[in-house]
Scaffold this motif. Structure first.
Motif, short mmCIF file in Angstrom:
data_model
loop_
_atom_site.label_atom_id
_atom_site.label_comp_id
_atom_site.label_asym_id
_atom_site.label_seq_id
_atom_site.Cartn_x
_atom_site.Cartn_y
_atom_site.Cartn_z
N GLY A 27 0.78 -1.13 -0.06
CA GLY A 27 0.01 -0.18 -0.17
C GLY A 27 0.89 1.13 0.31
N ILE A 28 2.01 1.29 0.69
CA ILE A 28 2.72 2.48 0.90
C ILE A 28 3.20 3.03 -0.16
CG2 ILE A 28 5.02 1.57 1.33
CD1 ILE A 28 3.22 4.22 3.68
N ARG A 29 3.49 2.52 -1.32
CA ARG A 29 4.12 3.00 -2.61
C ARG A 29 3.05 3.85 -3.32
NH1 ARG A 29 2.60 -2.02 -4.36
NH2 ARG A 29 2.00 -2.11 -6.38
N ASN A 30 1.79 3.58 -2.96
CA ASN A 30 0.68 4.09 -3.56
C ASN A 30 0.29 5.35 -2.92
OD1 ASN A 30 -0.10 2.16 -5.65
ND2 ASN A 30 -0.38 1.07 -3.62
N VAL A 31 0.60 5.79 -1.86
CA VAL A 31 0.50 7.12 -1.02
C VAL A 31 1.32 8.08 -1.24
CG1 VAL A 31 0.52 7.93 1.18
CG2 VAL A 31 0.00 5.54 0.94
N PRO A 32 0.61 9.43 -1.84
CA PRO A 32 1.39 10.59 -2.37
C PRO A 32 2.60 10.98 -1.40
CG PRO A 32 -0.83 10.71 -2.84
CD PRO A 32 -0.84 9.58 -2.01
N ARG A 33 2.23 11.26 -0.25
CA ARG A 33 3.25 11.69 0.78
C ARG A 33 3.56 10.81 1.76
NH1 ARG A 33 0.75 17.20 2.60
NH2 ARG A 33 -0.88 15.76 3.15
N ILE A 34 4.55 9.93 1.34
CA ILE A 34 4.85 8.56 2.12
C ILE A 34 5.23 9.16 3.65
CG2 ILE A 34 6.40 6.89 2.60
CD1 ILE A 34 6.19 6.26 -0.45
N ASP A 35 6.14 10.05 3.79
CA ASP A 35 6.86 10.51 4.93
C ASP A 35 5.69 11.03 5.82
OD1 ASP A 35 5.99 12.79 3.10
OD2 ASP A 35 7.73 14.13 4.06
N VAL A 36 4.43 11.79 5.46
CA VAL A 36 3.17 12.30 6.12
C VAL A 36 2.71 10.94 6.64
CG1 VAL A 36 1.00 13.27 6.18
CG2 VAL A 36 3.12 14.42 4.53
N ALA A 37 2.29 9.89 5.85
CA ALA A 37 1.64 8.70 6.04
C ALA A 37 2.55 8.05 7.27
CB ALA A 37 1.65 7.93 5.11
N LEU A 38 3.85 7.89 7.12
CA LEU A 38 4.86 7.29 8.19
C LEU A 38 4.57 8.00 9.55
CD1 LEU A 38 8.00 6.55 6.08
CD2 LEU A 38 5.94 4.69 6.86
N SER A 39 4.65 9.34 9.55
CA SER A 39 4.57 10.11 10.55
C SER A 39 3.27 9.77 11.36
CB SER A 39 4.71 11.56 10.45
OG SER A 39 5.94 11.72 10.14
N ASP A 40 2.04 9.51 10.43
CA ASP A 40 0.77 9.50 11.31
C ASP A 40 0.70 7.98 11.75
OD1 ASP A 40 -1.24 11.24 11.94
OD2 ASP A 40 -2.61 10.47 10.51
N ILE A 41 1.30 6.93 11.10
CA ILE A 41 1.19 5.74 11.61
C ILE A 41 1.94 5.85 13.01
CG2 ILE A 41 2.39 3.54 11.28
CD1 ILE A 41 1.98 3.95 7.87
N HIS A 42 3.11 6.40 13.12
CA HIS A 42 3.80 6.54 14.35
C HIS A 42 2.87 7.07 15.38
CE1 HIS A 42 7.05 8.26 17.04
NE2 HIS A 42 7.52 7.24 16.92
N ARG A 43 2.13 8.04 15.31
CA ARG A 43 1.33 8.78 16.03
C ARG A 43 0.36 8.00 16.56
NH1 ARG A 43 -3.76 10.64 16.06
NH2 ARG A 43 -4.03 10.45 13.69
N VAL A 44 -0.15 7.18 15.68
CA VAL A 44 -1.51 6.01 16.28
C VAL A 44 -0.98 4.79 16.97
CG1 VAL A 44 -3.10 7.03 14.59
CG2 VAL A 44 -1.83 4.86 14.02
N LEU A 45 0.28 4.54 16.95
CA LEU A 45 1.08 3.20 17.66
C LEU A 45 1.17 3.42 19.23
CD1 LEU A 45 3.55 1.58 15.29
CD2 LEU A 45 1.77 0.62 16.33
N LYS A 46 0.67 2.68 19.97
CA LYS A 46 1.06 2.72 21.22
C LYS A 46 2.67 2.86 21.39
CE LYS A 46 -2.97 0.34 22.82
NZ LYS A 46 -3.49 -1.12 23.33
N ILE A 47 3.25 3.37 22.34
CA ILE A 47 4.55 3.18 22.82
C ILE A 47 4.63 1.38 23.09
CG2 ILE A 47 6.47 3.48 24.53
CD1 ILE A 47 5.25 6.07 23.15
N GLY A 48 5.81 1.07 22.32
CA GLY A 48 6.08 -0.57 22.41
C GLY A 48 5.43 -1.15 21.33
#
Ligand SMILES: C[S@@+](CC[C@H](N)C(=O)[O-])C[C@H]1O[C@@H](n2cnc3c(N)ncnc32)[C@H](O)[C@@H]1O
Length: 252
Positions: free
Chosen positions: A143-164
């Motif tokens: 999926g990730i290669r289809n996303v226009p702004r991969i850096d933005v998506a990676l930051s948002d994925i990091h945000r929604v993950l719990k610590i650990g």
């Protein structure tokens, strides 16, 4: 005054305005949604099942009642979600998020025929509609290669993950095995669009898929992007001679 140069993005081998890429990607998946799962088997000779099995093993959902929340992003028809739900116990809750309503609809129909309660949510990977630290793991397969702004998506994925929590990304990668690379090119550029035309009536959609694989960053570079988004212990494991790689990063 000269107009500021508009940002560009790759859409396969074409350069397009960044703001146009998502709509072009959406057209591809609207067009192939109903035949998407069948095409995965045909194009990969069933190999996508082994790649997804490796992803599920890495997710390692608990077998018992312990609560485990997984977000399968760009989850489309739910192929990864069903596999994780099968592997996990009653405490495993899977949410599929995808930008494409047609892909999600195929997934919802599949879920209605299964015993799993999987949630399907229309959402853009660049702006996830979930609170901070909501998930134990986030997966994204092809999926990730289809996303226009991969850096933005990676930051948002990091945000929604719990610590650990762990991020796992399965994506096409770079074939470096001499001989296999030429065979892979021949197969990708000739066979895949032809099979795509025969099965879905849309060769162009599959040409985009093949081209987008070639434009995706090499795994070392993509691991660097994962690190830059704040993930720790970023690593990757090539599979099938580098046809795909399983990337991993932790929110610590
Ligand atoms: C190749 S399919 C992968 C589907 C599924 N993960 C699988 O492995 O079978 C790519 C998916 O990415 C989704 N997608 C593309 N851009 C997206 C975005 N910005 N946000 C969320 N999903 C997106 C598409 O709609 C499509 O369902």
């Amino acid at each position: 005054m000269a107009k500021a140069k508009e940002k560009q993005a790759d859409f396969g081998f074409r350069r397009v305005p960044l703001g146009d890429k998502q709509a072009l990607v959406d057209d591809v998946f609207h067009s192939v949604a109903r035949r998407y799962d069948l095409m995965n088997d045909l194009m990969s000779g069933g190999l996508h099942r082994a790649w997804k099995a490796a992803l599920v093993t890495a997710v390692n959902p608990p077998k018992g009642d312990s609560a485990f929340a997984l977000l399968d992003l760009a989850g489309g028809t739910g192929d990864v979600a069903f596999r994780v739900a099968d592997a996990g116990g009653p405490g495993t809750h899977v949410t599929v998020a995808d930008i494409n309503a047609d892909m999600l609809q195929v997934g919802r129909e599949r879920a209605a025929k299964s015993s799993h309660r999987i949630e399907f949510i229309e959402a853009n990977a660049e702006a996830l509609p979930f609170p901070d630290r909501a998930f134990d793991a986030v997966t994204i397969a092809f999926g990730i290669r289809n996303v226009p702004r991969i850096d933005v998506a990676l930051s948002d994925i990091h945000r929604v993950l719990k610590i650990g929590g762990r991020f796992l990304c399965l994506e096409f990668s770079s074939v470096d095995v001499p001989g296999l690379d030429r065979l892979y090119d021949l197969y990708s550029f000739n066979v895949i669009p032809a099979v795509g035309r025969a099965v879905t009536g849309d060769a162009e959609a599959y040409r985009y898929l093949v081209e987008s694989i070639r434009k995706f960053p090499r795994p070392e570079k993509f691991a660097g992007m994962i690190r830059a988004a704040g993930f720790r212990r970023a690593s990757f494991e090539p599979m099938t001679g580098g046809v795909v790689a399983l990337h991993s990063g932790w929110r610590l």
